[in-house]
Design a protein around this motif. Structure first.
Motif, mmCIF file in Angstrom:
data_model
loop_
_atom_site.group_PDB
_atom_site.id
_atom_site.type_symbol
_atom_site.label_atom_id
_atom_site.label_comp_id
_atom_site.label_asym_id
_atom_site.label_seq_id
_atom_site.Cartn_x
_atom_site.Cartn_y
_atom_site.Cartn_z
ATOM 1 N N ALA A 1 60.216 3.494 106.056
ATOM 2 C CA ALA A 1 60.648 2.091 106.068
ATOM 3 C C ALA A 1 61.623 1.921 107.209
ATOM 4 C CB ALA A 1 61.307 1.706 104.751
ATOM 5 N N GLY B 1 63.693 10.324 94.118
ATOM 6 C CA GLY B 1 62.954 9.553 93.121
ATOM 7 C C GLY B 1 63.414 8.108 93.085
ATOM 8 N N GLY B 2 64.694 7.900 93.097
ATOM 9 C CA GLY B 2 65.212 6.545 93.047
ATOM 10 C C GLY B 2 64.820 5.744 94.268
ATOM 11 N N VAL B 3 64.956 6.348 95.423
ATOM 12 C CA VAL B 3 64.625 5.643 96.656
ATOM 13 C C VAL B 3 63.123 5.379 96.715
ATOM 14 C CG1 VAL B 3 64.661 5.759 99.165
ATOM 15 C CG2 VAL B 3 66.578 6.646 97.845
ATOM 16 N N LEU C 1 56.505 0.745 106.282
ATOM 17 C CA LEU C 1 56.973 -0.588 105.887
ATOM 18 C C LEU C 1 57.931 -1.068 106.958
ATOM 19 C CD1 LEU C 1 57.084 -2.762 103.650
ATOM 20 C CD2 LEU C 1 59.061 -1.557 102.739
ATOM 21 N N SER D 1 57.522 -6.389 105.660
ATOM 22 C CA SER D 1 58.399 -6.975 104.652
ATOM 23 C C SER D 1 59.281 -8.014 105.306
ATOM 24 C CB SER D 1 59.260 -5.891 104.022
ATOM 25 O OG SER D 1 60.283 -6.462 103.251
ATOM 26 N N THR E 1 64.293 4.776 106.651
ATOM 27 C CA THR E 1 64.131 5.718 105.561
ATOM 28 C C THR E 1 62.787 6.420 105.703
ATOM 29 O OG1 THR E 1 65.375 4.241 104.125
ATOM 30 C CG2 THR E 1 64.111 5.981 103.061
ATOM 31 N N GLU F 1 54.954 -2.911 97.328
ATOM 32 C CA GLU F 1 54.012 -3.693 96.530
ATOM 33 C C GLU F 1 53.964 -5.140 96.995
ATOM 34 O OE1 GLU F 1 51.884 -2.972 94.220
ATOM 35 O OE2 GLU F 1 52.350 -0.836 94.342
ATOM 36 N N THR F 2 55.113 -5.669 97.248
ATOM 37 C CA THR F 2 55.177 -7.099 97.510
ATOM 38 C C THR F 2 55.131 -7.429 98.998
ATOM 39 O OG1 THR F 2 57.569 -6.940 97.359
ATOM 40 C CG2 THR F 2 56.387 -7.605 95.388
ATOM 41 N N ALA G 1 61.130 4.875 94.259
ATOM 42 C CA ALA G 1 60.807 3.758 93.369
ATOM 43 C C ALA G 1 61.116 2.425 94.052
ATOM 44 C CB ALA G 1 61.588 3.876 92.071
ATOM 45 N N LEU G 2 62.244 2.364 94.718
ATOM 46 C CA LEU G 2 62.583 1.120 95.414
ATOM 47 C C LEU G 2 61.603 0.866 96.562
ATOM 48 C CD1 LEU G 2 66.461 1.087 95.547
ATOM 49 C CD2 LEU G 2 64.933 -0.409 94.282
ATOM 50 N N PHE G 3 61.241 1.937 97.237
ATOM 51 C CA PHE G 3 60.257 1.763 98.300
ATOM 52 C C PHE G 3 58.965 1.189 97.728
ATOM 53 C CE2 PHE G 3 56.592 3.156 100.685
ATOM 54 C CZ PHE G 3 56.921 2.767 101.969
ATOM 55 N N GLN G 4 58.526 1.736 96.624
ATOM 56 C CA GLN G 4 57.314 1.223 95.984
ATOM 57 C C GLN G 4 57.441 -0.259 95.691
ATOM 58 O OE1 GLN G 4 54.507 2.565 95.649
ATOM 59 N NE2 GLN G 4 54.575 4.680 94.941
ATOM 60 N N ALA G 5 58.582 -0.638 95.155
ATOM 61 C CA ALA G 5 58.782 -2.043 94.801
ATOM 62 C C ALA G 5 58.691 -2.921 96.039
ATOM 63 C CB ALA G 5 60.128 -2.228 94.109
ATOM 64 N N ALA G 6 59.316 -2.477 97.115
ATOM 65 C CA ALA G 6 59.267 -3.260 98.345
ATOM 66 C C ALA G 6 57.857 -3.249 98.923
ATOM 67 C CB ALA G 6 60.261 -2.706 99.364
#
Lengths: 220, 220
Positions: B33, B134-136, B66, B94, B102, B145-146, B138-143
DNA sequence: CCCGGACTGGCAGCTTGCTGCCACCGCGTT
DNA sequence: AACGCGGTGGCAGCAAGCTGCCAGTCCGGG
């Protein structure tokens, strides 16, 4: 090159003991990304922390929560979200699963927690490394920007969308004419249009263009 | 509680020396990203790393990038993105600024870089702590997806939207009838509809509903 | 059994959206 | 002036969308 500070703690109790002051010391902003609200297995610890936090509507203080749709599953969670939004917190819903929880306080402290996999106490990772926090904060922003607001997501129209409502939506999105869509769904033209009209009323859209807009906003 | 491993390196050269093998060792997935592509100030280091990487279309290997819209600013970047998508990489855009870069490799190594603020060599933070990654992730996935796909974003219709195209879009989004919208814009009904037709052609939408859908997808 | 309500389908008529055709205007070129 | 070209507006006609009305069907309850 240098080694830097990342610590991990086990269980809510230890987190509250070691990092509780970070929550209560939040001054500028508090952001949080999580799957749902069942993140603190021990309600008393949660209350102890929450009790000391600044009110979300304090001047210059913003609270943002990014949740996955799973957070809307039960009525208790929805009520709680309505309460915190009423108090000034911003809540948005992301379509991603968000298996891990992330908390960033004042862009200076970050707390990460894995999902509740495994039997033992949850592990929390606390760090203050600016580069880490900056990177995660940027990703959070990216996810936040494109997530839909909780109130719109919920009060809007999402709840009352049954199966054939979605079918109609798909036909519309596919660009079929009403006649073709009605045939594909095995409905009469009249009924299909009734469905469309109901859908547009639900999305309170005055035109089909608007309905498409809203539908896209709420995640097709 | 325990301390864990986060190291920071300064400058591309040191990163390449210390972490180059991480890039070339990517086996499963490579996600990235960033604001744009000007992330490696030293092209030779970039080439040295890229040369050793697996091809994006290798079986079981996915590459995702991204980027913010700034990455589409110049033609060179666009050409490069077309090349990498042709090779199998996935590129999405995005709307968020993404000031930090990242990189996550195989969900096991994470590299973060601050934006190019300050004169000195860039600092990179490298970590393998699973909870952080893992946390990052997950946030990457969220960003992710949309975010909208690069090809849709670019080849689609975005580039050719002049000022009054946007005005028409606004009128449509506001839900006004054609007659009202034409009056508001000081156009004749005929011309307004011509504009709408052109817009729908540009978005290649067969119906107004679809046009609204696409418009929302591409950022109203 | 009949009744009321909810859902559906057909008909009719209206509004709105869409487009082909022609005429007009401004502009720069020839 | 004459010409072509692009953009605009008006008109007409068709297609599509929308809605009120009525009739039929399918329940579940009186």
């Amino acid at each position: 090159m240098s080694a830097d500070q990342v610590i991990t703690v086990r269980g809510d109790a230890e987190l509250a003991a070691r990092a509780g002051h970070l929550f209560t010391g939040a001054r500028h902003d508090f952001v949080c990304a999580a799957r749902d609200l069942d993140t603190w297995s021990q309600p008393e610890a949660r209350l102890r922390i929450a009790g000391g936090m600044r009110a979300p509507d304090a001047p210059g203080f913003t609270v943002r929560k990014l949740l996955s749709p799973a957070a809307l599953a039960d009525e208790g969670a929805r009520r709680h979200l309505r309460e915190v939004t009423a108090k000034g917190a911003h809540v948005r819903i992301s379509s991603a699963p968000l298996p891990h929880e992330t908390i960033i306080i004042d862009r200076r402290v970050m707390i990460l927690a894995a999902g509740d996999d495994g039997p033992g106490p949850r592990e929390f990772t606390v760090t203050t490394v600016p580069a880490l926090i900056g990177g995660v904060y940027a990703l959070f922003q990216a996810a936040w920007e494109t997530a839909t607001d909780f109130t719109a997501y919920f009060d809007g129209a999402m709840p009352h969308l049954d199966a054939d409502g979605l079918a109609v939506l798909r036909e519309l999105g596919a660009g079929h004419t009403d006649e073709a869509a009605a045939r594909r769904l095995g409905l009469s033209l009249r009924t299909y249009r009734r469905r469309v009209a109901a859908l547009m009323a639900a999305l309170d859209a005055g035109s089909r263009f608007q309905a498409g807009l809203r539908a896209a906003e709420l995640g097709l």
